[in-house]
Design a protein around this motif. Structure first.
Motif, short mmCIF file in Angstrom:
data_model
loop_
_atom_site.label_atom_id
_atom_site.label_comp_id
_atom_site.label_asym_id
_atom_site.label_seq_id
_atom_site.Cartn_x
_atom_site.Cartn_y
_atom_site.Cartn_z
N UNK A 87 48.44 45.41 39.88
CA UNK A 87 48.30 44.57 38.69
C UNK A 87 47.11 43.62 38.83
N UNK A 88 46.94 43.08 40.03
CA UNK A 88 45.85 42.14 40.26
C UNK A 88 44.49 42.84 40.14
N UNK A 89 44.41 44.06 40.63
CA UNK A 89 43.19 44.87 40.55
C UNK A 89 42.79 45.07 39.08
N UNK A 90 43.75 45.48 38.26
CA UNK A 90 43.48 45.73 36.84
C UNK A 90 43.12 44.41 36.15
N UNK A 91 43.87 43.33 36.48
CA UNK A 91 43.61 42.03 35.85
C UNK A 91 42.18 41.56 36.13
N UNK A 92 41.75 41.69 37.39
CA UNK A 92 40.40 41.25 37.75
C UNK A 92 39.34 42.03 36.98
N UNK A 93 39.54 43.33 36.85
CA UNK A 93 38.55 44.13 36.12
C UNK A 93 38.48 43.68 34.66
N UNK A 94 39.65 43.53 34.03
CA UNK A 94 39.65 43.15 32.62
C UNK A 94 39.06 41.75 32.42
N UNK A 95 39.31 40.87 33.37
CA UNK A 95 38.75 39.52 33.27
C UNK A 95 37.22 39.59 33.37
N UNK A 96 36.70 40.41 34.27
CA UNK A 96 35.25 40.58 34.40
C UNK A 96 34.66 41.20 33.14
N UNK A 97 35.38 42.15 32.57
CA UNK A 97 34.92 42.84 31.36
C UNK A 97 34.85 41.85 30.20
N UNK A 98 35.83 41.00 30.11
CA UNK A 98 35.85 40.00 29.03
C UNK A 98 34.64 39.07 29.13
N UNK A 99 34.27 38.73 30.37
CA UNK A 99 33.12 37.82 30.55
C UNK A 99 31.83 38.41 30.00
N UNK A 100 31.68 39.72 30.13
CA UNK A 100 30.45 40.36 29.64
C UNK A 100 30.26 40.10 28.16
#
Ligand code: SF4
Ligand code: SF4
Length: 231
Positions: A77-90
């Motif tokens: 869950x943490x792996x997916x959360x980090x990716x989505x958080x990075x994607x949102x920043x873009x």
């Protein structure tokens, strides 16, 4: 495993052990003097301990040696959360000016497929769907649509936000970002001037800057060495 002709971007979310398998006879033959029988080593299946440790579920190969499987659901869950958080920043306002070419490439692809013939990786793979320049871009678009658009949240699969997002999906996308060498040949042929390599670069950036994941040889013998000794 899926017949590569039937492979679709949403299949990146499948729980299959491996999406596709490359076969010698599908690949572009090497030029002389490397075209003699048995000059190329056989294509082997991933070792069982690699399957357990790394992401071999894309095409059976490991390009990112720091991308290891989670030990429990919490880590997944943490792996997916980090990716989505990075994607949102873009897509945040702060990046709008700096990333305009990326945003244009993300928004305006006409899916005309002109760029595919320019990609040496797609061509050399025997036109394998997985390596088509817009394949990874489409995976990224589906994830963004699913999580960051109102229409995607409301209508999901009806409007193309039809991808399951789990560890396998994101890890495969991370691997797929290293099946492109950012050469930008595809961008030179796009009639709209769009650049798929910018999307690939942002995927790599999320992995390295947000998640601390990048191929070690590239990081230690590339980035770190260059910072230390200069170019
Ligand atoms: S930038 Fe990537 S997708 Fe585009 S032609 Fe080069 S290797 Fe292929
Ligand atoms: S050539 Fe340009 S518009 Fe056509 S599919 Fe490729 S990126 Fe999209």
């Amino acid at each position: 495993m899926i017949n590569e002709k039937d492979l679709r971007p949403k299949d990146m979310g499948r729980r299959d052990e491996q999406l596709i398998k490359l076969e010698h006879e599908q690949l572009m033959p090497l030029f002389p003097p490397y075209d003699k029988p048995r000059m190329e080593p056989p294509l082997t299946d991933p070792k069982p301990d690699w399957r357990e440790k790394f992401c071999t579920s894309l095409d059976g190969y490991v390009g990112v040696d720091t991308l290891t499987r989670p030990k429990n659901n919490g880590e997944e869950d943490e792996f997916v959360r980090k990716f989505l958080s990075g994607l949102e920043k873009i897509f945040s306002d702060a990046n709008n000016g700096a990333l305009q070419p990326f945003l244009l490439s993300f928004e305006y692809c006409a899916k005309c497929d002109t760029c595919s013939a320019a990609c040496h990786i797609y061509e050399a793979s025997g036109k394998n769907e997985l390596y088509r320049p817009i394949f990874r871009s489409e995976v990224l678009r589906k994830i963004v649509k699913k999580y960051f658009t109102k229409s995607g949240k409301l209508f999901g699969g009806f409007i193309g936000a039809d991808i399951d997002v789990n560890w396998e999906t994101i890890a495969r996308l991370g691997e797929l970002a290293y099946r492109c060498n950012l050469c930008r040949r595809c961008a030179q042929t796009c009639p709209l001037g769009l650049d798929n390599s910018l999307l690939t670069k942002e995927i790599r950036k999320i992995f390295s800057q947000e998640m601390g994941i990048a191929p070690l040889p590239l990081h230690t013998k590339g980035t770190v060495l260059q910072i230390k000794t200069g170019s």
